[in-house]
Design a protein around this motif. Structure first.
Motif, PDB file in Angstrom:
ATOM      1  N   ARG A 145      -3.723   5.711  -4.645  1.00 40.84           N
ATOM      2  CA  ARG A 145      -3.396   4.436  -5.282  1.00 40.84           C
ATOM      3  C   ARG A 145      -2.452   3.673  -4.367  1.00 40.84           C
ATOM      4  O   ARG A 145      -1.465   4.225  -3.874  1.00 40.84           O
ATOM      5  CB  ARG A 145      -2.747   4.647  -6.643  1.00 40.84           C
ATOM      6  CG  ARG A 145      -2.428   3.328  -7.370  1.00 40.84           C
ATOM      7  CD  ARG A 145      -1.814   3.586  -8.740  1.00 40.84           C
ATOM      8  NE  ARG A 145      -2.736   4.278  -9.615  1.00 40.84           N
ATOM      9  CZ  ARG A 145      -3.721   3.679 -10.294  1.00 40.84           C
ATOM     10  NH1 ARG A 145      -3.911   2.366 -10.174  1.00 40.84           N
ATOM     11  NH2 ARG A 145      -4.510   4.364 -11.081  1.00 40.84           N
ATOM     12  N   ASP A 147       0.195   0.469  -3.354  1.00 43.58           N
ATOM     13  CA  ASP A 147       1.163  -0.440  -3.966  1.00 43.58           C
ATOM     14  C   ASP A 147       0.865  -1.861  -3.505  1.00 43.58           C
ATOM     15  O   ASP A 147      -0.124  -2.111  -2.796  1.00 43.58           O
ATOM     16  CB  ASP A 147       2.607  -0.029  -3.635  1.00 43.58           C
ATOM     17  CG  ASP A 147       2.905  -0.047  -2.135  1.00 43.58           C
ATOM     18  OD1 ASP A 147       2.170  -0.716  -1.366  1.00 43.58           O
ATOM     19  OD2 ASP A 147       3.899   0.589  -1.720  1.00 43.58           O
ATOM     20  N   ASP A 148       1.703  -2.810  -3.887  1.00 44.18           N
ATOM     21  CA  ASP A 148       1.448  -4.214  -3.562  1.00 44.18           C
ATOM     22  C   ASP A 148       1.515  -4.502  -2.071  1.00 44.18           C
ATOM     23  O   ASP A 148       0.984  -5.516  -1.602  1.00 44.18           O
ATOM     24  CB  ASP A 148       2.442  -5.113  -4.303  1.00 44.18           C
ATOM     25  CG  ASP A 148       2.213  -5.098  -5.805  1.00 44.18           C
ATOM     26  OD1 ASP A 148       1.092  -4.736  -6.220  1.00 44.18           O
ATOM     27  OD2 ASP A 148       3.148  -5.435  -6.559  1.00 44.18           O
ATOM     28  N   SER A 149       2.152  -3.623  -1.299  1.00 43.10           N
ATOM     29  CA  SER A 149       2.269  -3.814   0.145  1.00 43.10           C
ATOM     30  C   SER A 149       1.125  -3.175   0.921  1.00 43.10           C
ATOM     31  O   SER A 149       1.026  -3.328   2.138  1.00 43.10           O
ATOM     32  CB  SER A 149       3.597  -3.238   0.651  1.00 43.10           C
ATOM     33  OG  SER A 149       4.691  -3.857   0.009  1.00 43.10           O
ATOM     34  N   ALA A 153       0.954   4.607  -2.886  1.00 43.38           N
ATOM     35  CA  ALA A 153       1.909   4.771  -3.983  1.00 43.38           C
ATOM     36  C   ALA A 153       1.808   6.158  -4.607  1.00 43.38           C
ATOM     37  O   ALA A 153       2.819   6.736  -5.012  1.00 43.38           O
ATOM     38  CB  ALA A 153       1.676   3.709  -5.052  1.00 43.38           C
TER      39      ALA A 153
END
Length: 231
Positions: A145, A147-149, A153
């Motif tokens: 999964r 993350d936004d970057s 994650a």
């Protein structure tokens, strides 16, 4: 005597993700379109009785002289603005002899390499699990999964996760109801099994060969061209 089934093929999409000047289902491989390869793979199986193809309005690439293949009827109807709408239109256009309780197969137009072995397995499951069955493949890769970057994650468990393939087979009447209910609720279902899940019906998962892949990218096309070339 083995029960035969009609097959619905939604083929009204533009194939925007694939790119190119024509919809991907009409790209030619070994002298015929991907869509014709798909029809041949299906209609050559003895338990498939016929096919109805949902086309976009004004489709100028469909071979209008094509009315049968392997001695079985090939019919067309006008599709919709989504996969689900095209399938709904095709279900409504099936011959009157296909009753609401008869199972109908739905198969991707750009999934031309489904084998008779996989279809046999699907039909065997459908014979004992009358509410529906789909071809699929277990997830074998490790899942991450982001993350936004775009960094990792977490690692997600893959146990009991499957990738849904087609054909997906369900009773005509229940599938039409499920798709209609989803449309009324404003939900864009991504496959027929998702629509059926919404009304409490859960299909049997039938493991499929990885060769039953959908042509989505130019790399997928190259893979299919390689597989077809020795034939």
């Amino acid at each position: 005597m083995s029960i035969t089934h009609w097959c619905v093929i939604p083929a009204a999409g533009s194939g925007a993700r694939f790119g190119g000047d024509i919809p991907k289902q009409y790209v030619e491989v070994a002298g015929r379109s991907i869509l014709l390869h798909t029809l041949d793979a299906l209609l050559s199986h003895p338990r498939i009785a016929g096919a109805i193809v949902a086309l976009s309005a004004g489709d100028a690439l469909w071979p209008v002289s094509l009315s049968d293949m392997h001695g079985k009827p090939v019919r067309t109807c006008i599709g919709g603005t989504s996969r689900a709408a095209s399938v709904s239109n095709a279900l409504a256009a099936l011959p009157v002899e296909v009753t609401g309780g008869d199972a109908v197969l739905v198969h991707d137009a750009a999934r031309p390499n489904v084998s008779h072995v996989d279809l046999d397995a699907l039909f065997a499951a459908l014979d004992s699990h009358l509410q529906g069955a789909i071809l699929a493949a277990p997830v074998r890769d490790t899942l991450k999964r982001a993350d936004d970057s775009g960094d990792i994650a977490a690692t997600e468990p893959r146990d009991k996760l499957w990738r849904a393939f087609t054909p997906q087979a369900f009773p005509r009447g229940l599938l039409a109801k499920a798709l209609g209910d989803a449309a009324s609720a404003g939900i864009d279902v991504t496959d027929e099994a998702m629509a059926m899940e919404r009304i409490g019906i859960h299909a049997r998962l039938v493991e499929s060969s990885e060769d039953n892949f959908k042509i989505t990218t130019p790399a997928d096309l190259a893979r299919f061209e390689f597989m077809v070339s020795p034939r």
